[in-house]
Design a protein around this motif. Sequence first.
Motif, short mmCIF file in Angstrom:
data_model
loop_
_atom_site.label_atom_id
_atom_site.label_comp_id
_atom_site.label_asym_id
_atom_site.label_seq_id
_atom_site.Cartn_x
_atom_site.Cartn_y
_atom_site.Cartn_z
N SER B 439 0.82 -1.20 0.00
CA SER B 439 0.00 0.00 0.00
C SER B 439 0.87 1.27 0.00
CB SER B 439 -0.89 -0.03 1.24
OG SER B 439 -1.35 1.25 1.53
N GLY B 440 0.52 2.21 -0.86
CA GLY B 440 1.31 3.43 -1.03
C GLY B 440 1.24 4.39 0.14
N ASP B 441 0.06 4.45 0.79
CA ASP B 441 -0.06 5.45 1.86
C ASP B 441 0.00 4.83 3.26
OD1 ASP B 441 -2.40 4.18 1.58
OD2 ASP B 441 -3.60 5.93 1.04
N LYS B 444 2.65 6.51 5.91
CA LYS B 444 2.19 7.78 6.49
C LYS B 444 1.02 7.55 7.43
CE LYS B 444 3.09 12.17 4.38
NZ LYS B 444 2.86 13.06 3.29
N ASN B 445 0.05 6.74 6.97
CA ASN B 445 -1.15 6.50 7.77
C ASN B 445 -0.84 5.82 9.09
OD1 ASN B 445 -2.80 7.70 6.01
ND2 ASN B 445 -3.54 5.83 5.03
N GLU B 454 6.40 10.61 14.25
CA GLU B 454 6.89 11.38 13.12
C GLU B 454 6.68 10.62 11.81
OE1 GLU B 454 8.63 10.30 15.68
OE2 GLU B 454 9.68 11.90 16.70
N SER B 455 6.27 11.35 10.75
CA SER B 455 5.94 10.68 9.49
C SER B 455 7.16 10.07 8.81
CB SER B 455 5.27 11.67 8.54
OG SER B 455 6.18 12.71 8.25
N PHE B 456 8.37 10.53 9.17
CA PHE B 456 9.55 10.03 8.47
C PHE B 456 9.98 8.65 8.93
CE2 PHE B 456 11.45 12.05 12.22
CZ PHE B 456 12.41 11.13 12.60
N GLY B 504 14.17 16.45 1.58
CA GLY B 504 13.69 16.10 2.92
C GLY B 504 12.51 15.16 2.92
N LEU B 505 11.47 15.54 3.68
CA LEU B 505 10.33 14.64 3.88
C LEU B 505 9.47 14.45 2.63
CD1 LEU B 505 9.20 15.64 7.49
CD2 LEU B 505 10.76 13.83 6.80
#
Lengths: 49, 599
Positions: B439-441, B444-445, B454-456, B504-505
């Motif tokens: 899954s691509g997201d 992040k999810n 943190e999203s990273f 960066g992000l």
Amino acid sequence: MDFIKEFINYFKVRKKFWLLPILMFLVLFGGLIILSQGSAVAPFIYVIF
Amino acid sequence: MTYILGISAFYHDSAACLIKDGEIIAAAQEERFTRIKHDESYPFHSIKFILDYTGLKLKDIDKIVFYEKPFLKFERLLETYLSVAPRGFKSFSKAMPVWLNEKLFQKYNLIKSLKTNDKSFNNVKNIHFAEHHMSHAASAFYPSPFEEAIILTADGVGEWATTTIAHGIGNHVEILEEIHFPHSLGLLYSAFTYYTGFKVNGGEYKLMGLAPYGQPIYEDKILEYLIDIKDDGSFYLNQDYFDYATGLTMTNKKFDELFGFPRRDPQKIELNKFYMDVAASIQTVTEKIMLNLTKNIRKKYNVKNLCLAGGVALNCVANGKILEEKIFDNIWVQPAAGDAGGSLGSALALWYNEMNNKRTVGEKDSMKCSYLGPEYSDEEVQEILTNIGANYKVYNRNDLIEETAEEIKRGKAIGWFQGRMEFGPRALGSRSIIGDPRSGDMQKNLNLKVKFRESFRPFAPSVLKEDVNEWFDLEIDSPYMLMVSRVKKNKLKNNHEEVKKAEGLKKLDIIKSDIPAVTHVDYTARVQTVKEDNGIYYDLIKKFKEKTGCPIIINTSFNVRGEPIVNTPMDAYKCFMSTNLDCLVIQNCFLRKEDQIKF
């Protein structure tokens, strides 16, 4: 007593006898500071300092 | 039968471990019980778990061993303060009362604490102390599948040693070389962890995860001013730039001036390109030091197997580089490489090194997949869930696997709780959050909606051992998620230039491979290879492969930001209800979020 025996053993193994006077100083004054937390000895410490 | 209880405590990550005639029986970290991350207190609950699990009392334990030697540590403190006096007085005045009042009398405090576990405990003469780095070395060598190995341990600091090279053969470990405080690879990394605004003794893996977003443009500066790497593999840190030896911070003003920016205040300053470049630079330097060290010890001692432990061994990116360079034929890393693992190492060191007992080496390591913690039966779980009013369905094993694999395929985020809890910082399929890596997201999810972090931060893949070569450039087993390797080229998208250009992000938004949720921005992944030994977790991934053709699932620790990994079914249910997890599987119970009544 056991603690002192262990410390003697430590010095026998590590042979860092020059640390001994520093330790004595720390233990003496550290002990006084700790004791000063109980009110009985506190007045004497205030007199010394 | 001889039982030995190993204890690590009073600094960070306290833990306890029990071995019986050299066999590892149980081990757990205190934070999982107290719910205080990196809890340093006496491991009362861990010891209680061990005693309950085995049905033993403390009086049945033959020997108790503490993972480091307090007198030696005190000696190091005194000598360090003396060498820089009167500088460091502030730190000295804070440290001494604690030492003179408490830490110097560790043995007696330990006895007092042990009595809280068992009032009748009186076996004072059977309390032993191991050296900190010997504990690490023993934890790395004795459970390994090697008859002979060279052992590298590196962390912040133990008593004096910060890095040691040891030789293990048969039942004997001997420390051959040491690098002493204040020259420490662990403390160098922690200094940069501090500088980039993360917490020391815990935030180091965030720094490692951040590194691929930056460029190592400060590498030369670090090598020129901060560290002197010698040809023999040793290194020296320039203390003009650090404050940890005698002060209350890790770095000083001169350090800030060297890089041109102050330490990042996480409340005020967002992670920007500068801090990402700093992270990339220190990571590159760390890898350089580790490669230099390992190349030298291979040349000098000519032993084909390497064992790693100590906090630095949790730097799986550096471990991956050692593997990639093919310096050693085999590498084995202790899954509880940090101080928690010292409890295990100290017990093993006593059993083999001091008591000279025979060691048998098998094909597999003796860590039992690191599943050494508490477990709950199906009946216990059902009782707990019923009592808290949870709505759940009970499945048989096959249906449970079928249903879970189907939900992963549907893109659901699932809390997965099975069997005995892992020992060590990684979730390995007992207390994990799992999902679909295609899954691509998902990354992040999961980060923002489930883990609230943190999203990273990257996620790791659990891959079937038999399929690992098809997906990753990994030639050895990585059962403990301590090796980073590249995703195979044929699984990558053809957009390298786009990723390179993104700053960066923003790199996060680009789909980089067929398994984007577990592919980090530098096309690597922190792989866990899963075998039949992993039980139901193996069967689940196999089922997912049957359904999708993909032998990989996302595996991240079952916790939210700032909390330890869940331990009990209740912890798991609370975490499930307070996050956006879609399903929860505890033993043979299946829970869906929509079926639950809100807390």
